[in-house]
Structure formats: structure tokens, C-alpha cells
Design a protein around this motif. Sequence first.
Motif, short mmCIF file in Angstrom:
data_model
loop_
_atom_site.label_atom_id
_atom_site.label_comp_id
_atom_site.label_asym_id
_atom_site.label_seq_id
_atom_site.Cartn_x
_atom_site.Cartn_y
_atom_site.Cartn_z
N LEU A 61 40.52 33.95 26.92
CA LEU A 61 40.73 33.79 28.36
C LEU A 61 41.74 34.78 28.92
N SER A 62 42.44 35.48 28.04
CA SER A 62 43.48 36.41 28.48
C SER A 62 42.87 37.65 29.14
N ARG A 63 43.46 38.05 30.25
CA ARG A 63 43.01 39.27 30.92
C ARG A 63 43.40 40.52 30.15
N LYS A 64 44.19 40.37 29.11
CA LYS A 64 44.53 41.52 28.27
C LYS A 64 43.39 41.86 27.31
N LEU A 65 42.48 40.93 27.13
CA LEU A 65 41.33 41.15 26.26
C LEU A 65 40.07 41.30 27.11
N PRO A 66 39.04 42.00 26.60
CA PRO A 66 37.86 42.26 27.42
C PRO A 66 36.88 41.10 27.53
N LEU A 67 37.03 40.06 26.71
CA LEU A 67 36.02 39.00 26.68
C LEU A 67 35.89 38.27 28.00
N GLU A 68 37.01 38.01 28.67
CA GLU A 68 36.90 37.25 29.92
C GLU A 68 36.16 38.06 30.98
N ARG A 69 36.31 39.40 30.97
CA ARG A 69 35.55 40.22 31.90
C ARG A 69 34.06 40.21 31.53
N MET A 70 33.78 40.30 30.26
CA MET A 70 32.38 40.27 29.80
C MET A 70 31.74 38.94 30.16
N TYR A 71 32.49 37.86 30.05
CA TYR A 71 31.99 36.54 30.40
C TYR A 71 31.63 36.47 31.88
N ARG A 72 32.49 37.05 32.74
CA ARG A 72 32.20 37.06 34.17
C ARG A 72 31.04 37.99 34.50
N ASP A 73 31.02 39.15 33.85
CA ASP A 73 29.96 40.12 34.14
C ASP A 73 28.59 39.62 33.72
N VAL A 74 28.50 39.01 32.56
CA VAL A 74 27.18 38.62 32.05
C VAL A 74 26.58 37.49 32.88
#
Length: 393
Positions: free
Chosen positions: A354-367
Amino acid sequence: MTEQRLPDFAIRNEREAALAAKCDRLAAVFAERAQRHDAEASFPFDNFADLREAGYLKLTVPREYGGDEATLHEMVLGQERLARGDGSTALAVGWHVGTVLQLRGTRAWPETLFAAFCREVVAGGAMINSFASEPATGSPSRGGKPETTATRVPGGWRIRGRKTYSTLSPILNQFTVKAGIAGEDKTGEFLVHKGPGVSIEETWDTIGMRATGSHDVLLDDVFVPADHCLSERAAWAGKRQDDSGWMLHIPACYIGIAWAARDFALQFASRYKPNSLTEPIAELPHIRQQIGLIEAELLTARTLLYAVADRWDASPAAERPALKHELGLAKYVVVNAALKIVDGAMRIVGGASLSRKLPLERMYRDVRAGLHNPPMDDAVLTSLARRALEERT
């Protein structure tokens, strides 16, 4: 130690290997910029300069006009690889390379106009997209009549209206719009160049795909020459038959995002060892189970995506419209698989995902945005149901 990877079944020859390698290099650069563009909701002009320099913008331009004349399989491969670096950039450029592939097949533009545009792409990196969505009509795939109007005037047309979800709007010098013809029960499609009367209202502020530049485009009494009217048809008439293969750029983008999330989770699981364990979490049975579920979704989705692209490539042009159901199914299966893959990756990484320092949360929103690109899930399922029932009669 150099990381070893299994061969990718989607790469079948040297040309495809070179394309994949080029896109991988671009994606690595885009990934370094993705967090900033996402946070700022800024358009990635730097990424598009790199795409232009690499020659990617001419990917689907016909060879006769200096392009690479990529197959659908090759376009899908390139789009998937780019999306591993930045989903917004891949989706945005996908509308350009996809539209050119569509025009290459339909030759819907006058040939002199199409040839001139293609040469602009090759020589200077020109791009194109079609702006059809409007506030009152929603997705054009739902059949709403545009409220944008085109009025006949000496020498051409005057166009007034507002277009929404206008991806690539900050960088395009030309685009097409659909408009109702004033005083007639017709709609038309027009090639518009940026100039007097064209403005952009920066409305794009979303949770995902924040860097696609999908703002509103305002047309205030814009003059369009007569020879830039691409089509006129009765408002009630069906859409011009389009085989829709080019729209596989959409699922290609989302499975690329999912691939990147999967890779991040695998690296995390292979390295992360909490002090309660003597080995990385990748050795835990429940983590292995989650990785297995991700791999099953990824392999199933990619196999279907490339199989449909290959069927389209192998089919004569006259038979390609019959693949509409398979193309819709590919989008439905791939996007929903991508959602599951990114979700699974976040479950592996845990709260840190969930950290904005990692790319997963952006990928989760993008997908998540994939559900709102055409064709929509309900339309695909309804179409499949209709075909099944018709086959029984």
C-alpha cells in the motif's frame, strides 16, 4: 549473478525479439519516471520523445509509407512490454498505434490524406487518436448520438462541442471527432488540426492511469476543410464494419501491468526474510500457492491474447469481422485476469504494497481502469450469450 528467464512464447523470430528488446529498454526508463508522472498527473512528454526517437510511433504504419507494418501479434507484444514500465504511457500510445493499424486495414481515409499523415508519423513522429466520448453520451460504443455539431459552410464545416476522455490531447496536433450534422439526421467524422477554436480543459484527475492526458477537448466554431470530412452517414445507420483487432492494444497494456506486478512480488518473496523465519517467504506453502494462482492467470490470459491475435493475423481481411466475439473475450479474460494478478501480488507483499514508495499501489489503481475501456464486460457477455442462443436455433 545474471537473472535467467525462460523464453517467452510470444517471441517467435528475430524481428519480434528485436521489438521486445527495444520495448524493454524503453520500459525500464519509463518505470523510473512513472511515480512522478502519476503523482503529478502530468503528461509524460519525455516518454513520448523517447518513443519517437526509438521509431516506435511508426510501428503500424504501412511499409509503403516508411513504417514497420507490424502485425497485430507484434503490436500486442510491443504494447505489453511497454506497459511493464508504465501503464499510462502504454495505454496512451496504444491508441495511436492501434488507430493507425485500423486505418491501414480499413483505408477509411482518402488515400492521399492517409499517405500524408503516415509520412508525418515517419518523418516527425506525428500521432493520432479519435475523440468520440461526450458528457451526455458516455462511451460511443453504447450508440449515443454525439451532441457535438458540424455545420456546413462554404469550403467546409464549422464544428462546436466538447469531447471527454481525449487521451493524448496534450501532445496531438491532429485528431478525429464524430459530430452530428446540423439540420440533418446524419453524423460525420472529421479530421481536426489544432488551431483557432481548439482548446484543452485539464479535467483528467483520476485514481488510475493518471498520466494519459485524457482531458476534455473543446471545439469552438472550428473550421474544417471539406476534404477533411472523412465520412457522413445516416444517424440510425450501423457503424462501418471494423474488424476491431486493433483494440487488442487495450488488454495487452493491462496484462503488461500485471506482469510487472507479478515480477515485483516474485522478487520481494525471494528476498524478504522476516526475523521469525530462517528462509525467504517464497518458501512458505501459502506464498507458493499464491504464486501458482498468479502464474495460472498470467499464462491463461497471455495464451488467449496471443492466440486471438495470431488468428486475426492469419485470417483474410474479409473474415476478420467474424472474430469479434473472440476479440471481446480476449479483452474480458485478460483484464479480469490482470486484476486478479495484481491483487495476488499485493497479498504476497502484504501491507507494504500500500506504500506509495512501492509501485504496486499504482499498478493496482492503473489496472482497475481496464474495466472501463471498451468493450465492457457486460457487452462481451451479452454478445457471447446471443451467439450461443442463435447457434441453437
